[in-house]
Design an enzyme around this catalytic site. Structure first.
Site, short mmCIF file in Angstrom:
data_model
loop_
_atom_site.label_atom_id
_atom_site.label_comp_id
_atom_site.label_asym_id
_atom_site.label_seq_id
_atom_site.Cartn_x
_atom_site.Cartn_y
_atom_site.Cartn_z
N ALA A 58 0.77 -1.09 0.07
CA ALA A 58 0.02 0.05 -0.01
C ALA A 58 1.00 1.45 -0.09
O ALA A 58 1.83 1.31 0.77
CB ALA A 58 -0.94 0.09 1.29
N VAL A 84 4.52 -1.29 3.23
CA VAL A 84 4.47 0.21 2.76
C VAL A 84 5.18 0.66 1.49
O VAL A 84 6.62 0.18 1.39
CB VAL A 84 5.08 1.14 4.00
CG1 VAL A 84 4.75 2.58 3.38
CG2 VAL A 84 4.08 0.90 5.24
N LYS A 85 4.57 1.20 0.61
CA LYS A 85 5.29 1.28 -0.81
C LYS A 85 5.73 2.70 -0.62
O LYS A 85 4.72 3.78 -0.14
CB LYS A 85 4.22 1.40 -2.03
CG LYS A 85 4.01 -0.34 -2.18
CD LYS A 85 3.15 -0.17 -3.68
CE LYS A 85 3.88 0.28 -4.66
NZ LYS A 85 3.03 -0.06 -6.09
N ILE A 86 6.96 3.05 -1.01
CA ILE A 86 7.46 4.50 -0.78
C ILE A 86 8.28 4.72 -2.14
O ILE A 86 8.93 3.74 -2.66
CB ILE A 86 8.08 4.58 0.62
CG1 ILE A 86 8.28 6.12 0.70
CG2 ILE A 86 9.52 3.68 0.38
CD1 ILE A 86 8.81 6.54 2.47
#
Length: 216
Positions: A58, A84-86
């Site tokens: 996400a 966590v996509k960053i």
């Protein structure tokens, strides 16, 4: 090699899971907007519940570093299997380095160079997502980037997993497997195309026609 679905469509995920070959999902703001979803947290939690043993990425939506850090902490609490996509930026690297030490898993996305992938691994990213299709669109060789990243990770023993992203067609999946990418994240349409071949279809039609001919 593992196959992830690149979608925020719950029905597509359910259909993909029935095939028994999908072990993760990647989402992003564009995919969520495409589905007309306003409650990002709710849909990500639904997806995580469908794949309790899978990895579900996400993506943060903030640009301000302080807000990015806040969102990363919050998303990490949504489900035990959320990733966590960053983006592959200096701010992203700082957050990966800080929170990965606290057990937060990151998928460094929008990766377009070996150096970005190298720094992501050094910072502690669990996954890195080179965008194959977008590089091809810009006149570069997306699969060569995958190959180079895999080679460097292997050389130095990095545990960061490579997700071949921005997959446009089944050949991309074949090439990703050949280069040693551990994961390919694909649209549902491409997943279904991977199982299709005209000789399979014609073979089935021939078998059925032959069988019906002896039943008369």
């Amino acid at each position: 090699m593992r196959i992830f679905l690149d979608t925020a469509n719950i029905e597509e995920i359910k259909k993909g899971l029935k095939l028994g070959v999908v072990s993760g999902v990647t989402t992003n703001p564009t995919l969520v907007a495409k589905e007309g979803i306003s409650d990002y947290k709710s849909v990500v939690q639904q997806i995580c519940a469908l794949l309790p043993e899978g990895d579900v990425s996400a993506e943060i939506t903030a640009e301000d570093p302080a807000e990015m850090l806040k969102q990363a902490r919050e998303i990490a609490k949504w489900a035990p299997n959320v990733v966590v996509k960053i983006p592959a930026t200096a701010e992203g690297l700082e957050i990966i380095s800080k929170l990965s030490k606290e057990g937060v898993r990151f998928n460094m996305t929008l990766c377009f160079s070996v150096n970005q992938a190298l720094l992501g691994a050094l910072a502690g990213a669990a996954f890195v997502s080179p965008f194959v299709g977008r590089l091809d669109d810009a006149g570069h060789d997306g699969m060569m980037l995958i190959n180079d990243i895999v080679s460097i990770y292997k050389e130095y023993g990095f545990e960061t997993q490579v997700i071949a992203a921005s997959i446009r067609h089944p050949l991309h999946c074949t090439q990703a497997a050949q280069t040693g990418a551990g994961i390919a994240t694909v649209p549902y349409k491409v997943l279904m195309q991977m199982m299709q071949h005209p000789l399979t279809d014609s073979g089935i039609a021939r078998f059925m026609a032959d069988w019906k001919s002896v039943q008369k």
